[in-house]
Design an enzyme around this catalytic site. Structure first.
Site, mmCIF file in Angstrom:
data_model
loop_
_atom_site.group_PDB
_atom_site.id
_atom_site.type_symbol
_atom_site.label_atom_id
_atom_site.label_comp_id
_atom_site.label_asym_id
_atom_site.label_seq_id
_atom_site.Cartn_x
_atom_site.Cartn_y
_atom_site.Cartn_z
ATOM 1 N N THR A 57 0.844 -1.205 0.000
ATOM 2 C CA THR A 57 0.000 0.000 0.000
ATOM 3 C C THR A 57 0.870 1.242 0.000
ATOM 4 O OG1 THR A 57 -0.104 -0.071 2.418
ATOM 5 C CG2 THR A 57 -1.944 -1.076 1.194
ATOM 6 N N GLU A 116 -3.798 4.769 2.596
ATOM 7 C CA GLU A 116 -2.910 3.785 1.968
ATOM 8 C C GLU A 116 -3.595 3.211 0.748
ATOM 9 O OE1 GLU A 116 -1.190 0.904 4.565
ATOM 10 O OE2 GLU A 116 -1.533 2.152 6.331
#
Ligand code: ADP
Ligand code: MG
Length: 182
Positions: A57, A116
Protein backbone atom coordinates in the site's frame (compact mmCIF):
# COMPACT_ATOMS: atom_id res chain seq x y z
CA UNK A 1 -40.16 -37.10 23.13
CA UNK A 2 -40.38 -39.16 19.96
CA UNK A 3 -38.47 -38.27 16.82
CA UNK A 4 -41.67 -37.21 15.05
CA UNK A 5 -42.59 -34.60 17.68
CA UNK A 6 -39.27 -32.87 17.51
CA UNK A 7 -38.90 -29.87 15.19
CA UNK A 8 -35.45 -28.39 14.83
CA UNK A 9 -35.17 -24.65 15.55
CA UNK A 10 -34.84 -22.49 12.41
CA UNK A 11 -31.30 -21.78 11.24
CA UNK A 12 -30.41 -18.23 12.26
CA UNK A 13 -30.18 -15.81 9.32
CA UNK A 14 -26.57 -14.97 8.53
CA UNK A 15 -26.10 -11.23 9.01
CA UNK A 16 -22.32 -11.13 9.28
CA UNK A 17 -21.25 -8.64 6.55
CA UNK A 18 -17.90 -10.40 6.34
CA UNK A 19 -19.55 -13.59 5.14
CA UNK A 20 -22.08 -12.25 2.66
CA UNK A 21 -20.20 -9.46 0.98
CA UNK A 22 -21.68 -7.68 -2.05
CA UNK A 23 -19.72 -8.19 -5.29
CA UNK A 24 -20.13 -4.57 -6.36
CA UNK A 25 -20.35 -1.37 -4.27
CA UNK A 26 -21.87 2.07 -4.72
CA UNK A 27 -24.80 3.20 -6.89
CA UNK A 28 -24.74 3.23 -10.70
CA UNK A 29 -23.87 6.93 -10.52
CA UNK A 30 -21.02 8.32 -8.40
CA UNK A 31 -22.64 9.80 -5.27
CA UNK A 32 -21.54 12.47 -2.72
CA UNK A 33 -19.13 12.88 -0.99
CA UNK A 34 -17.39 11.28 -4.00
CA UNK A 35 -15.47 12.04 -6.18
CA UNK A 36 -12.66 13.02 -3.81
CA UNK A 37 -9.27 13.89 -5.26
CA UNK A 38 -5.92 13.57 -3.49
CA UNK A 39 -2.31 13.71 -4.58
CA UNK A 40 1.19 13.77 -3.15
CA UNK A 41 4.57 12.03 -3.13
CA UNK A 42 4.51 8.41 -1.90
CA UNK A 43 5.79 8.13 1.69
CA UNK A 44 7.41 5.30 3.60
CA UNK A 45 5.06 3.54 6.00
CA UNK A 46 5.51 1.08 8.86
CA UNK A 47 6.24 -1.88 6.50
CA UNK A 48 3.69 -3.95 8.36
CA UNK A 49 3.94 -6.92 6.06
CA UNK A 50 1.57 -5.58 3.44
CA UNK A 51 3.88 -6.92 0.72
CA UNK A 52 3.78 -10.38 2.33
CA UNK A 53 -0.01 -10.23 2.14
CA UNK A 54 0.20 -9.58 -1.60
CA UNK A 55 -1.02 -6.07 -1.06
CA UNK A 56 1.62 -3.31 -0.89
CA UNK A 57 0.00 0.00 0.00
CA UNK A 58 1.44 3.32 -1.11
CA UNK A 59 1.06 5.91 1.64
CA UNK A 60 -0.12 9.43 0.86
CA UNK A 61 1.30 12.34 2.89
CA UNK A 62 -0.79 13.75 5.78
CA UNK A 63 -1.41 17.01 3.90
CA UNK A 64 -3.18 15.11 1.12
CA UNK A 65 -5.85 13.78 3.49
CA UNK A 66 -6.20 16.43 6.18
CA UNK A 67 -8.89 18.54 4.54
CA UNK A 68 -11.15 15.48 4.16
CA UNK A 69 -10.74 14.10 7.68
CA UNK A 70 -14.26 15.08 8.77
CA UNK A 71 -15.91 14.10 5.51
CA UNK A 72 -14.72 10.56 5.12
CA UNK A 73 -15.61 7.31 6.76
CA UNK A 74 -12.79 5.08 8.00
CA UNK A 75 -12.50 1.88 6.02
CA UNK A 76 -11.87 0.62 2.50
CA UNK A 77 -12.70 2.80 -0.53
CA UNK A 78 -12.28 2.26 -4.28
CA UNK A 79 -11.45 4.44 -7.25
CA UNK A 80 -8.68 5.17 -9.72
CA UNK A 81 -5.01 6.03 -9.26
CA UNK A 82 -2.08 7.15 -11.36
CA UNK A 83 1.58 6.92 -10.34
CA UNK A 84 3.42 9.63 -12.27
CA UNK A 85 6.59 7.90 -13.47
CA UNK A 86 9.55 9.03 -15.54
CA UNK A 87 10.12 8.52 -19.29
CA UNK A 88 10.68 4.87 -20.19
CA UNK A 89 8.32 3.68 -17.44
CA UNK A 90 5.23 4.37 -19.54
CA UNK A 91 3.56 0.98 -19.22
CA UNK A 92 2.93 1.46 -15.51
CA UNK A 93 2.15 5.17 -15.82
CA UNK A 94 -1.57 4.79 -16.47
CA UNK A 95 -4.84 5.47 -14.70
CA UNK A 96 -5.59 2.19 -12.91
CA UNK A 97 -8.21 0.84 -10.48
CA UNK A 98 -7.26 1.06 -6.82
CA UNK A 99 -8.41 0.09 -3.33
CA UNK A 100 -7.61 2.44 -0.50
CA UNK A 101 -7.65 1.99 3.23
CA UNK A 102 -8.43 5.05 5.30
CA UNK A 103 -7.53 4.52 8.94
CA UNK A 104 -6.51 6.23 12.14
CA UNK A 105 -2.79 6.73 12.64
CA UNK A 106 -1.63 5.32 16.02
CA UNK A 107 1.61 7.30 15.70
CA UNK A 108 -0.38 10.52 16.11
CA UNK A 109 -2.52 9.17 18.98
CA UNK A 110 -5.26 8.44 16.44
CA UNK A 111 -5.86 12.14 15.79
CA UNK A 112 -4.69 11.91 12.21
CA UNK A 113 -5.73 9.68 9.36
CA UNK A 114 -3.61 7.49 7.13
CA UNK A 115 -4.45 6.92 3.49
CA UNK A 116 -2.91 3.78 1.97
CA UNK A 117 -3.48 2.95 -1.67
CA UNK A 118 -3.09 -0.43 -3.35
CA UNK A 119 -3.01 0.00 -7.12
CA UNK A 120 -4.40 -2.98 -9.03
CA UNK A 121 -1.34 -3.39 -11.23
CA UNK A 122 1.98 -5.23 -11.08
CA UNK A 123 4.62 -2.47 -11.05
CA UNK A 124 7.47 -4.92 -10.48
CA UNK A 125 9.26 -2.34 -8.32
CA UNK A 126 8.79 0.32 -5.67
CA UNK A 127 7.88 3.92 -6.43
CA UNK A 128 8.57 5.81 -3.20
CA UNK A 129 8.80 9.56 -3.75
CA UNK A 130 6.83 9.48 -7.03
CA UNK A 131 3.64 11.50 -7.29
CA UNK A 132 0.49 9.50 -6.63
CA UNK A 133 -2.83 10.93 -7.80
CA UNK A 134 -6.09 9.31 -6.79
CA UNK A 135 -9.79 9.82 -7.15
CA UNK A 136 -11.95 8.06 -4.56
CA UNK A 137 -15.29 7.02 -6.05
CA UNK A 138 -17.02 4.82 -3.49
CA UNK A 139 -17.01 2.98 -0.18
CA UNK A 140 -16.47 -0.78 0.12
CA UNK A 141 -16.55 -1.63 3.83
CA UNK A 142 -15.61 -0.49 7.34
CA UNK A 143 -12.47 -1.76 9.09
CA UNK A 144 -12.82 -5.13 10.76
CA UNK A 145 -10.77 -6.77 13.48
CA UNK A 146 -9.28 -10.05 12.36
CA UNK A 147 -8.76 -13.19 14.37
CA UNK A 148 -6.94 -15.03 11.57
CA UNK A 149 -4.52 -14.11 8.82
CA UNK A 150 -6.57 -16.22 6.42
CA UNK A 151 -9.72 -14.15 6.90
CA UNK A 152 -7.73 -10.92 6.47
CA UNK A 153 -6.20 -12.16 3.20
CA UNK A 154 -9.61 -13.35 1.99
CA UNK A 155 -11.13 -9.94 2.63
CA UNK A 156 -8.28 -8.14 0.84
CA UNK A 157 -8.80 -10.37 -2.21
CA UNK A 158 -12.53 -9.67 -2.12
CA UNK A 159 -11.85 -5.91 -1.84
CA UNK A 160 -9.70 -6.03 -4.99
CA UNK A 161 -12.35 -7.91 -6.98
CA UNK A 162 -15.11 -5.58 -5.75
CA UNK A 163 -13.04 -2.51 -6.72
CA UNK A 164 -12.37 -3.85 -10.23
CA UNK A 165 -16.04 -4.56 -10.86
CA UNK A 166 -17.24 -1.32 -9.26
CA UNK A 167 -15.12 0.99 -11.46
CA UNK A 168 -16.12 -0.86 -14.63
CA UNK A 169 -19.51 0.89 -14.73
CA UNK A 170 -19.78 3.74 -17.28
CA UNK A 171 -20.31 6.56 -14.74
CA UNK A 172 -17.10 5.48 -12.99
CA UNK A 173 -15.06 4.85 -16.14
CA UNK A 174 -15.52 8.52 -17.09
CA UNK A 175 -12.90 9.33 -14.45
CA UNK A 176 -10.22 7.54 -16.49
CA UNK A 177 -10.21 10.66 -18.66
CA UNK A 178 -10.43 13.15 -15.79
CA UNK A 179 -8.17 16.22 -16.37
CA UNK A 180 -6.84 15.71 -12.82
CA UNK A 181 -4.87 12.72 -14.13
CA UNK A 182 -3.39 14.56 -17.15
P1 ADP B 1 5.13 0.88 3.40
O1 ADP B 1 4.83 0.53 4.81
O2 ADP B 1 6.40 1.67 3.23
O3 ADP B 1 3.96 1.55 2.75
P2 ADP B 1 4.41 -1.53 1.90
O4 ADP B 1 4.82 -2.92 2.23
O5 ADP B 1 2.97 -1.15 2.15
O6 ADP B 1 5.38 -0.53 2.65
O7 ADP B 1 4.77 -1.30 0.36
C1 ADP B 1 4.36 -0.10 -0.25
C2 ADP B 1 5.25 0.29 -1.42
O8 ADP B 1 5.26 -0.75 -2.41
C3 ADP B 1 4.71 1.51 -2.13
O9 ADP B 1 5.16 2.72 -1.52
C4 ADP B 1 5.28 1.35 -3.53
O10 ADP B 1 6.55 1.95 -3.64
C5 ADP B 1 5.42 -0.17 -3.69
N1 ADP B 1 4.40 -0.80 -4.57
C6 ADP B 1 4.70 -1.70 -5.55
N2 ADP B 1 3.59 -2.10 -6.19
C7 ADP B 1 2.55 -1.43 -5.62
C8 ADP B 1 1.13 -1.44 -5.87
N3 ADP B 1 0.58 -2.20 -6.83
N4 ADP B 1 0.35 -0.64 -5.09
C9 ADP B 1 0.90 0.12 -4.13
N5 ADP B 1 2.22 0.15 -3.83
C10 ADP B 1 3.06 -0.61 -4.57
MG1 MG C 1 1.98 0.69 2.95
Amino acid sequence: MSEQEYTAPPTPIQHDPRVNRPSICGADEVEPPYPIYMKGPVQHGFKRGSKDLGCPTANLPDEAISEYTKLLQTGVHFGYARVVLGPGEGESDQVLPMVMSLGWNPYYKNEKRTAEVHVLHDFGKDFYGKELRIVMLGFIRPEYNYTSLESLINDIETDKAVARRSVERPAYQKFLKDPFFQ
